[in-house]
Design an enzyme around this catalytic site. Structure first.
Site, mmCIF file in Angstrom:
data_model
loop_
_atom_site.group_PDB
_atom_site.id
_atom_site.type_symbol
_atom_site.label_atom_id
_atom_site.label_comp_id
_atom_site.label_asym_id
_atom_site.label_seq_id
_atom_site.Cartn_x
_atom_site.Cartn_y
_atom_site.Cartn_z
ATOM 1 N N HIS A 158 23.676 30.795 68.576
ATOM 2 C CA HIS A 158 23.473 29.448 68.018
ATOM 3 C C HIS A 158 23.138 29.504 66.529
ATOM 4 O O HIS A 158 21.958 29.514 66.155
ATOM 5 C CB HIS A 158 22.355 28.738 68.775
ATOM 6 C CG HIS A 158 22.730 28.376 70.162
ATOM 7 N ND1 HIS A 158 23.351 27.193 70.486
ATOM 8 C CD2 HIS A 158 22.609 29.066 71.319
ATOM 9 C CE1 HIS A 158 23.583 27.161 71.788
ATOM 10 N NE2 HIS A 158 23.139 28.280 72.313
ATOM 11 N N GLU A 193 23.283 27.192 64.498
ATOM 12 C CA GLU A 193 22.747 25.907 64.011
ATOM 13 C C GLU A 193 21.238 25.924 63.823
ATOM 14 O O GLU A 193 20.689 25.093 63.109
ATOM 15 C CB GLU A 193 23.161 24.757 64.944
ATOM 16 C CG GLU A 193 22.497 24.720 66.316
ATOM 17 C CD GLU A 193 23.246 25.513 67.380
ATOM 18 O OE1 GLU A 193 23.937 26.485 67.013
ATOM 19 O OE2 GLU A 193 23.128 25.169 68.574
ATOM 20 N N CYS A 198 28.460 29.240 71.244
ATOM 21 C CA CYS A 198 28.028 29.603 72.584
ATOM 22 C C CYS A 198 29.044 29.172 73.650
ATOM 23 O O CYS A 198 30.081 29.818 73.781
ATOM 24 C CB CYS A 198 26.625 29.068 72.841
ATOM 25 S SG CYS A 198 25.751 30.084 74.041
HETATM 26 N N1 GLN Z 1 26.589 27.744 79.809
HETATM 27 C C1 GLN Z 1 26.872 28.900 79.013
HETATM 28 C C2 GLN Z 1 26.022 30.095 79.404
HETATM 29 O O1 GLN Z 1 24.986 29.928 80.007
HETATM 30 C C3 GLN Z 1 26.694 28.604 77.532
HETATM 31 C C4 GLN Z 1 25.291 28.263 77.142
HETATM 32 C C5 GLN Z 1 25.177 27.622 75.786
HETATM 33 O O2 GLN Z 1 26.139 27.124 75.234
HETATM 34 N N2 GLN Z 1 23.975 27.601 75.215
HETATM 35 O O3 GLN Z 1 26.381 31.202 79.112
#
Ligand code: GLN
Length: 528
Positions: A500, A502, A376
């Site tokens: 994600h 994970e 992400c």
């Molecule tokens: N801050 C970034 C976004 O909102 C990544 C978010 C995250 O890593 N979950 O796009």
């Protein structure tokens, strides 16, 4: 008739109620029952999505887009049942539903009260799986005696009367502190917390006692006498090197049989012990590698709980113990911190703090051919790193610099309209199409994947052709418009996803991106 097991906690928080509940769920599953789990959190936030990791640790994301407590991650990893919006409740969510109903005029002019209106709303939330699962395990967050958990416990009390004693039981997790000068485990705090439960009309059927030392039979008898549970229902929960070893410890003490008898259940299969065997083998591996998680919450491992678990689980399936090294991207020198690791993960996150360290970590991994997985924000940093260091652009994400010359990470139109912070990100499962002939395809072995998202910003597609010239290939897209995976082909393992992974790792089923990372890490550094 479905059965219900409440898990409550006494004496202190962080007792591992989630792990105890999950272990019980696993043991019942191994006897052939269909088991689901529900978490009730007594705080007023509607969900933990707006909570700082310092307050709450990681926010777990379900496939259907709920932002939930990290215990749901433990549930999914233990029982491999997909969690949903219906598996997570907070006092905030309950009160919101009650107040909205009141505003619609649905209470027909009566005074809306905690009992029965709030407790009725809570009880509704105990039963969504009643028709599809044999057993629902409901964990009530917080510690018995807290004011805010009272409506949940009151609902649990009423629920037992309504559903019948043979269908509902309570497992109370508690602590037996050890007093070194007396060389003794103390039962008094447990007695007090059981008394607190009984004051509100709940009698625990089982005590799960967290302890650093073995509990003697005489201590079990004493707890039995003072707390009105059978001596066999006093279960020792000593610290174990791996949480996945706990189910076997409970099984050895007869807990599964006791629950089956108490709830008048008939086991559908015998537990053949193969899950225990896998866990025992996978948690006694001699070979070890160290993998870094490079983020700004290095001092707070709970912030990266599912990432660390995913690394360990991928290790378990690849016959190598994974030691996680938490690297602080705000303070540590990446050249020093990453020197002795076999791979690095740059996880998700929000805000500018620690970003330059994350970009440094990615640069180090790219230049030193160190296996790298970006998650992400980790993927977004990977795009910024290529733009700055290879394409020589003054580039940034508009999250960190809204007036940057080169917004390589930008925001979609629909996100620009968003006013409220809670529950408004791109959340939950989205489809991605993987290009054949890529590392992503080699890992997933398929072209269509669904992965969980939690973000507002996206890789700005205007920059894709330029950054591909600099080796950062987009290997998966959402509907051909949003980049989902980037990777490099001049590196043994360099891959990052806008989602994600994970949250989708399980024992015996590591997520492909983590599986690939650990395989590459084993090759990168000769395993000791
Ligand atoms: N801050 C970034 C976004 O909102 C990544 C978010 C995250 O890593 N979950 O796009």
């Amino acid at each position: 008739m479905s059965k219900f097991i409440f898990v409550t906690g006494g004496v202190v928080s962080s007792l591992g109620k989630g792990i105890s509940g999950s272990s019980i769920a696993k043991l019942l599953q191994l006897r052939g029952f269909k088991v689901n789990m529900i978490k009730c959190d007594p705080y007023i936030n509607v969900d933990p999505g707006t909570l700082s990791p310092y307050q709450h640790g990681e926010v777990f994301v379900t496939a259907d887009g709920a932002e939930a407590d990290l215990d749901l991650g433990t549930y999914e990893r233990f029982i491999d049942v997909p969690m949903t919006k219906r598996n997570t409740n907070t006092a905030g969510l309950v009160y919101q539903a009650v107040i909205e109903r009141e505003r619609r005029g649905e209470y027909n002019g009566v005074t809306v009260q905690v009992i029965p209106h709030v407790t009725n709303e809570i009880k509704q939330r105990f039963i969504p799986f009643e028709n599809d699962f044999d057993i629902t395990i409901i964990e009530i967050g917080g510690t018995v005696g807290d004011i805010e958990s009272l409506p949940f416990l009151e609902a649990a009390r009423q629920f037992r009367t309504e559903k019948g004693r043979q269908n509902v039981m309570t497992v109370h997790a508690t602590l037996l502190p050890y007093i070194a000068s007396a060389d003794e485990l103390k039962t008094k705090p447990t007695q007090h917390s059981v008394n607190k439960l009984r004051e509100i009309g709940i009698e625990p059927d089982v005590l799960i006692c967290r302890t650093e030392h073995p509990i003697s039979q005489s201590m079990k008898n004493k707890l039995s006498l003072f707390c009105s549970v059978e001596p066999e229902a006093v279960i020792e929960a000593r610290d174990v090197p791996s949480i996945y070893q706990l189910p076997e410890k409970f099984e050895e003490q007869g807990l599964t049989d006791l629950i089956i008898k108490r709830l008048d259940l008939k086991p559908k299969t015998k537990n053949d012990g193969s899950w225990f065997k896998f866990i025992n083998k996978a948690t006694s591996l001699k070979k070890q590698i160290t993998v870094a998680i490079a983020g700004k919450y290095a001092e707070l491992p709970d912030a990266y709980k599912s990432v660390a678990e995913s690394l360990r689980l991928a290790g378990m399936s690849n016959q190598v113990a994974v030691k996680v090294k938490y690297v602080n991207t705000q303070k540590d020198d990446m050249k020093v911190a990453l020197k002795d690791v076999a791979a690095v993960v740059v996880p998700g996150g929000f805000g500018k703090r620690g970003i330059s360290g994350k970009i440094e970590a990615i640069k180090y991994a790219r230049e030193h051919k160190l296996p790298f997985l970006g998650i992400c924000l980790g993927m977004q940093c990977c795009v910024i790193e290529t733009a700055r260091n290879l394409a020589k652009l003054q580039a940034d994400s508009i999250e960190f610099d809204p007036s940057t010359d080169n917004p390589v990470i930008t925001m979609m139109e629909e996100q620009k309209q968003v006013k409220n912070l809670g529950g408004t990100m791109r959340l939950g499962n989205y489809e991605a199409t993987i290009k054949k002939g890529t590392l992503a395809y080699k890992l997933y072995k398929t072209t269509t994947i669904f992965e969980r998202h939690r973000h507002r910003y996206e890789y700005n597609t205007q920059y894709v052709p330029l950054l591909e010239k600099h080796g950062l290939i987009v290997s998966a897209w959402h509907k051909g418009v949003l980049p989902e995976i980037v990777e490099r082909h001049d590196h043994p393992y360099f891959i990052a996803g806008q989602f994600h992974p994970e949250f989708a790792s399980r024992p015996q089923k590591p997520h492909p991106l983590f599986d690939g990372l650990i395989k590459a890490a084993k090759k990168f550094k000769k395993v000791k």
